[in-house]
Scaffold this motif. Sequence first.
Motif, PDB file in Angstrom:
ATOM      1  N   LEU A 160       2.122   0.074  -9.133  1.00 32.61           N
ATOM      2  CA  LEU A 160       1.637   1.323  -8.125  1.00 32.61           C
ATOM      3  C   LEU A 160       0.486   1.285  -7.840  1.00 32.61           C
ATOM      4  O   LEU A 160      -0.577   0.891  -7.294  1.00 32.61           O
ATOM      5  CB  LEU A 160       2.161   2.592  -8.617  1.00 32.61           C
ATOM      6  CG  LEU A 160       1.868   3.416  -7.883  1.00 32.61           C
ATOM      7  CD1 LEU A 160       2.356   3.609  -7.001  1.00 32.61           C
ATOM      8  CD2 LEU A 160       1.788   5.252  -8.646  1.00 32.61           C
ATOM      9  N   ILE A 161      -0.374   0.921  -9.653  1.00 29.63           N
ATOM     10  CA  ILE A 161      -2.407   0.909  -8.930  1.00 29.63           C
ATOM     11  C   ILE A 161      -2.131  -0.480  -8.516  1.00 29.63           C
ATOM     12  O   ILE A 161      -3.466  -0.399  -8.137  1.00 29.63           O
ATOM     13  CB  ILE A 161      -2.638   0.314 -10.910  1.00 29.63           C
ATOM     14  CG1 ILE A 161      -1.959   1.512 -11.401  1.00 29.63           C
ATOM     15  CG2 ILE A 161      -4.090   0.440 -10.914  1.00 29.63           C
ATOM     16  CD1 ILE A 161      -2.669   2.086 -12.860  1.00 29.63           C
ATOM     17  N   GLY A 162      -1.869  -1.502  -8.709  1.00 28.93           N
ATOM     18  CA  GLY A 162      -1.952  -2.862  -8.052  1.00 28.93           C
ATOM     19  C   GLY A 162      -1.957  -2.387  -6.539  1.00 28.93           C
ATOM     20  O   GLY A 162      -2.896  -3.028  -5.735  1.00 28.93           O
ATOM     21  N   LYS A 163      -0.803  -2.609  -5.667  1.00 26.70           N
ATOM     22  CA  LYS A 163      -0.467  -2.393  -4.565  1.00 26.70           C
ATOM     23  C   LYS A 163      -1.169  -1.087  -3.523  1.00 26.70           C
ATOM     24  O   LYS A 163      -1.694  -1.578  -2.680  1.00 26.70           O
ATOM     25  CB  LYS A 163       0.830  -2.006  -4.593  1.00 26.70           C
ATOM     26  CG  LYS A 163       1.948  -3.774  -4.213  1.00 26.70           C
ATOM     27  CD  LYS A 163       3.131  -3.456  -3.932  1.00 26.70           C
ATOM     28  CE  LYS A 163       3.633  -4.716  -4.525  1.00 26.70           C
ATOM     29  NZ  LYS A 163       3.438  -5.582  -3.339  1.00 26.70           N
ATOM     30  N   ALA A 164      -1.433   0.410  -3.887  1.00 28.34           N
ATOM     31  CA  ALA A 164      -1.547   1.173  -3.652  1.00 28.34           C
ATOM     32  C   ALA A 164      -3.072   0.997  -3.572  1.00 28.34           C
ATOM     33  O   ALA A 164      -3.844   1.745  -3.041  1.00 28.34           O
ATOM     34  CB  ALA A 164      -1.290   2.591  -4.218  1.00 28.34           C
ATOM     35  N   ILE A 165      -3.671   0.399  -4.934  1.00 26.30           N
ATOM     36  CA  ILE A 165      -5.535   0.917  -5.281  1.00 26.30           C
ATOM     37  C   ILE A 165      -5.744  -0.201  -4.869  1.00 26.30           C
ATOM     38  O   ILE A 165      -6.846  -0.093  -3.877  1.00 26.30           O
ATOM     39  CB  ILE A 165      -5.493   1.392  -6.421  1.00 26.30           C
ATOM     40  CG1 ILE A 165      -4.757   2.832  -6.996  1.00 26.30           C
ATOM     41  CG2 ILE A 165      -7.171   1.151  -6.821  1.00 26.30           C
ATOM     42  CD1 ILE A 165      -5.294   3.351  -7.760  1.00 26.30           C
ATOM     43  N   ILE A 166      -6.099  -1.828  -6.122  1.00 26.64           N
ATOM     44  CA  ILE A 166      -6.684  -2.182  -6.028  1.00 26.64           C
ATOM     45  C   ILE A 166      -6.188  -3.433  -3.956  1.00 26.64           C
ATOM     46  O   ILE A 166      -6.928  -3.624  -3.645  1.00 26.64           O
ATOM     47  CB  ILE A 166      -6.417  -3.217  -6.872  1.00 26.64           C
ATOM     48  CG1 ILE A 166      -6.884  -2.763  -8.118  1.00 26.64           C
ATOM     49  CG2 ILE A 166      -7.154  -5.034  -7.221  1.00 26.64           C
ATOM     50  CD1 ILE A 166      -6.461  -3.409  -9.455  1.00 26.64           C
ATOM     51  N   LYS A 167      -4.971  -3.681  -4.646  1.00 26.64           N
ATOM     52  CA  LYS A 167      -4.330  -4.858  -3.281  1.00 26.64           C
ATOM     53  C   LYS A 167      -5.011  -4.223  -1.953  1.00 26.64           C
ATOM     54  O   LYS A 167      -5.106  -4.835  -0.534  1.00 26.64           O
ATOM     55  CB  LYS A 167      -2.930  -5.283  -2.976  1.00 26.64           C
ATOM     56  CG  LYS A 167      -2.766  -6.606  -1.830  1.00 26.64           C
ATOM     57  CD  LYS A 167      -0.398  -5.599  -2.051  1.00 26.64           C
ATOM     58  CE  LYS A 167      -0.376  -6.611  -1.011  1.00 26.64           C
ATOM     59  NZ  LYS A 167       0.972  -7.083  -0.782  1.00 26.64           N
ATOM     60  N   MET A 168      -4.358  -2.997  -1.496  1.00 29.46           N
ATOM     61  CA  MET A 168      -4.879  -2.183  -0.437  1.00 29.46           C
ATOM     62  C   MET A 168      -6.262  -2.047  -0.150  1.00 29.46           C
ATOM     63  O   MET A 168      -6.576  -2.393   1.313  1.00 29.46           O
ATOM     64  CB  MET A 168      -4.137  -1.019  -0.808  1.00 29.46           C
ATOM     65  CG  MET A 168      -4.007   0.010   0.887  1.00 29.46           C
ATOM     66  SD  MET A 168      -2.370  -0.754   1.444  1.00 29.46           S
ATOM     67  CE  MET A 168      -3.882  -1.709   2.673  1.00 29.46           C
ATOM     68  N   HIS A 169      -6.893  -2.264  -0.986  1.00 32.63           N
ATOM     69  CA  HIS A 169      -8.660  -1.799  -0.726  1.00 32.63           C
ATOM     70  C   HIS A 169      -9.037  -3.439  -0.296  1.00 32.63           C
ATOM     71  O   HIS A 169      -9.725  -3.529   0.635  1.00 32.63           O
ATOM     72  CB  HIS A 169      -9.280  -1.650  -1.987  1.00 32.63           C
ATOM     73  CG  HIS A 169      -9.189   0.272  -1.832  1.00 32.63           C
ATOM     74  ND1 HIS A 169      -8.311   0.865  -2.715  1.00 32.63           N
ATOM     75  CD2 HIS A 169     -10.318   1.097  -1.405  1.00 32.63           C
ATOM     76  CE1 HIS A 169      -9.045   1.840  -2.296  1.00 32.63           C
ATOM     77  NE2 HIS A 169     -10.234   2.052  -1.994  1.00 32.63           N
ATOM     78  N   ILE A 170      -8.412  -4.118  -0.956  1.00 30.49           N
ATOM     79  CA  ILE A 170      -8.904  -5.920  -0.723  1.00 30.49           C
ATOM     80  C   ILE A 170      -8.640  -6.198   1.069  1.00 30.49           C
ATOM     81  O   ILE A 170      -9.373  -6.220   1.755  1.00 30.49           O
ATOM     82  CB  ILE A 170      -8.013  -6.745  -0.988  1.00 30.49           C
ATOM     83  CG1 ILE A 170      -8.420  -6.631  -2.690  1.00 30.49           C
ATOM     84  CG2 ILE A 170      -7.928  -8.120  -0.624  1.00 30.49           C
ATOM     85  CD1 ILE A 170      -7.989  -7.472  -3.168  1.00 30.49           C
ATOM     86  N   GLN A 171      -6.986  -5.580   1.190  1.00 28.23           N
ATOM     87  CA  GLN A 171      -6.523  -5.491   2.689  1.00 28.23           C
ATOM     88  C   GLN A 171      -7.297  -4.959   3.940  1.00 28.23           C
ATOM     89  O   GLN A 171      -8.047  -5.924   5.611  1.00 28.23           O
ATOM     90  CB  GLN A 171      -4.903  -5.521   2.778  1.00 28.23           C
ATOM     91  CG  GLN A 171      -4.075  -6.305   2.448  1.00 28.23           C
ATOM     92  CD  GLN A 171      -2.493  -5.999   1.902  1.00 28.23           C
ATOM     93  OE1 GLN A 171      -2.152  -4.580   1.767  1.00 28.23           O
ATOM     94  NE2 GLN A 171      -1.895  -7.054   2.374  1.00 28.23           N
ATOM     95  N   LYS A 172      -7.738  -3.644   3.126  1.00 27.86           N
ATOM     96  CA  LYS A 172      -8.688  -2.570   4.057  1.00 27.86           C
ATOM     97  C   LYS A 172      -9.600  -3.220   4.333  1.00 27.86           C
ATOM     98  O   LYS A 172      -9.923  -2.832   5.560  1.00 27.86           O
ATOM     99  CB  LYS A 172      -8.496  -1.482   3.089  1.00 27.86           C
ATOM    100  CG  LYS A 172      -8.499  -0.507   4.004  1.00 27.86           C
ATOM    101  CD  LYS A 172      -8.559   1.453   3.908  1.00 27.86           C
ATOM    102  CE  LYS A 172      -9.208   1.416   2.332  1.00 27.86           C
ATOM    103  NZ  LYS A 172      -9.092   2.189   1.597  1.00 27.86           N
ATOM    104  N   LEU A 173     -10.424  -3.752   3.396  1.00 24.00           N
ATOM    105  CA  LEU A 173     -11.948  -4.312   3.457  1.00 24.00           C
ATOM    106  C   LEU A 173     -12.002  -5.449   5.114  1.00 24.00           C
ATOM    107  O   LEU A 173     -12.931  -5.429   5.302  1.00 24.00           O
ATOM    108  CB  LEU A 173     -12.230  -4.472   2.585  1.00 24.00           C
ATOM    109  CG  LEU A 173     -13.477  -3.578   1.156  1.00 24.00           C
ATOM    110  CD1 LEU A 173     -13.409  -4.253   0.140  1.00 24.00           C
ATOM    111  CD2 LEU A 173     -14.236  -3.424   2.208  1.00 24.00           C
TER     112      LEU A 173
END
Length: 405
Positions: free
Chosen positions: A292-305
């Motif tokens: 949850l932390i990896g996909k909803a926070i870290i990975k999501m911000h990378i893709q969003k950026l």
Amino acid sequence: MAENGVESEGTQKRAGAKDKQNGNYADSSLRERKQQDREERLALVLWKRPLQTLQYSFLETLITLKEWTLKLWKRRGTVFLLLVLLSLFSMAYSVEGAHQKYIQYMEKKFLWCAYWVGLGILSSVGLGTGLHTFLLYLGPHIASVTLAAYECGSVNFPEPPYPDQIVCPNEVAQGGITLWTIISKVRLEACMWGAGTAIGELPPYFMARAARLSGAEPDDEDYEEFEEMLGQAETAQDFATRAKLAVQNMVQRVGFFGILACASIPNPLFDLAGITCGHFLVPFWTFFGATLIGKAIIKMHIQKLFVIITFSKHIVEQMVSLLGAVPGFGPSLQKPFQQYLEAQRLKLHHRAGEGTPAGENWLSWVFEKVVLIMVCYFIISIINSMAQSYAKRTQQKKYCEEKTK
């Protein structure tokens, strides 16, 4: 006597060797039969066996509904409590009063979050056969907000019609548009989508965990592939195999932070990480918390950026100008892109109720058809998967009947 003893010992050895050969032959025959059954299941698709596939899919749906009903009946206390809460909410929703504005706000936010969570689940469920909802829904949404933010000079789009339609506000926000402003605007949608992808990773985990606890050896392609990789040497020459082994080793040795690292980067092999965690009985909250932390926070911000930077106004203009510099067909492609961007800018400056400008070009038409094709493929893959699951169920039932005889 001695000769009889030697002869007896030799007879025992020959009998043992014969039994061993028979055992190896039986194992080989069983493997061949399972391989034939697997090939027969994989051939059960709509374009090869349409009637049988539809029949098996329908029967598997009925069995699944029956299993879910039995599980709900076993947890009828929890179901009753949820029904009571739902009834209280329905009463509060239907009764007029000052609380209605809060009820409507909660309803709107809940439905919006549930929509993106559902799309996230569709994206990651099914061991890599899910619907790519990031490319179809979340990515275009972030791109639209990014383009609108630079065009309008603000992200305070009037609600309604946002998020169904983006319209520039009457007043321009102070301080201009920054990267952080756009990130904050789409953070809720992106995090909910990421949480949905984390939930979609749970079926492989529970599948492998249940198999390990029961001591069974499921006849599942992904699980068997996992078992084979665990036994392979680390000197494998195939790049894909080495990458999968690296994922397995990282998750197994590093634990929480290994799962977090695998979930934080775009990784098509993460389903195997879920199988690994279930196989080695990694605690649920360790696996799901890190996912949850990896996909909803870290990975999501990378893709969003990545999407926001790619669709920033000056970068889009540079890409269109570079497209026109391509010799031959460059100018012919540049014109429809410019028309599409201009049509989107006109839409952004139309107020609600004024109607929408005409001039939809072939890019919108193509995108709609691509979305339709991918959704149809996803539905067909679900039907094929359900039919193959029922075929697998019948084959396993035959194996059990043969063992009991």
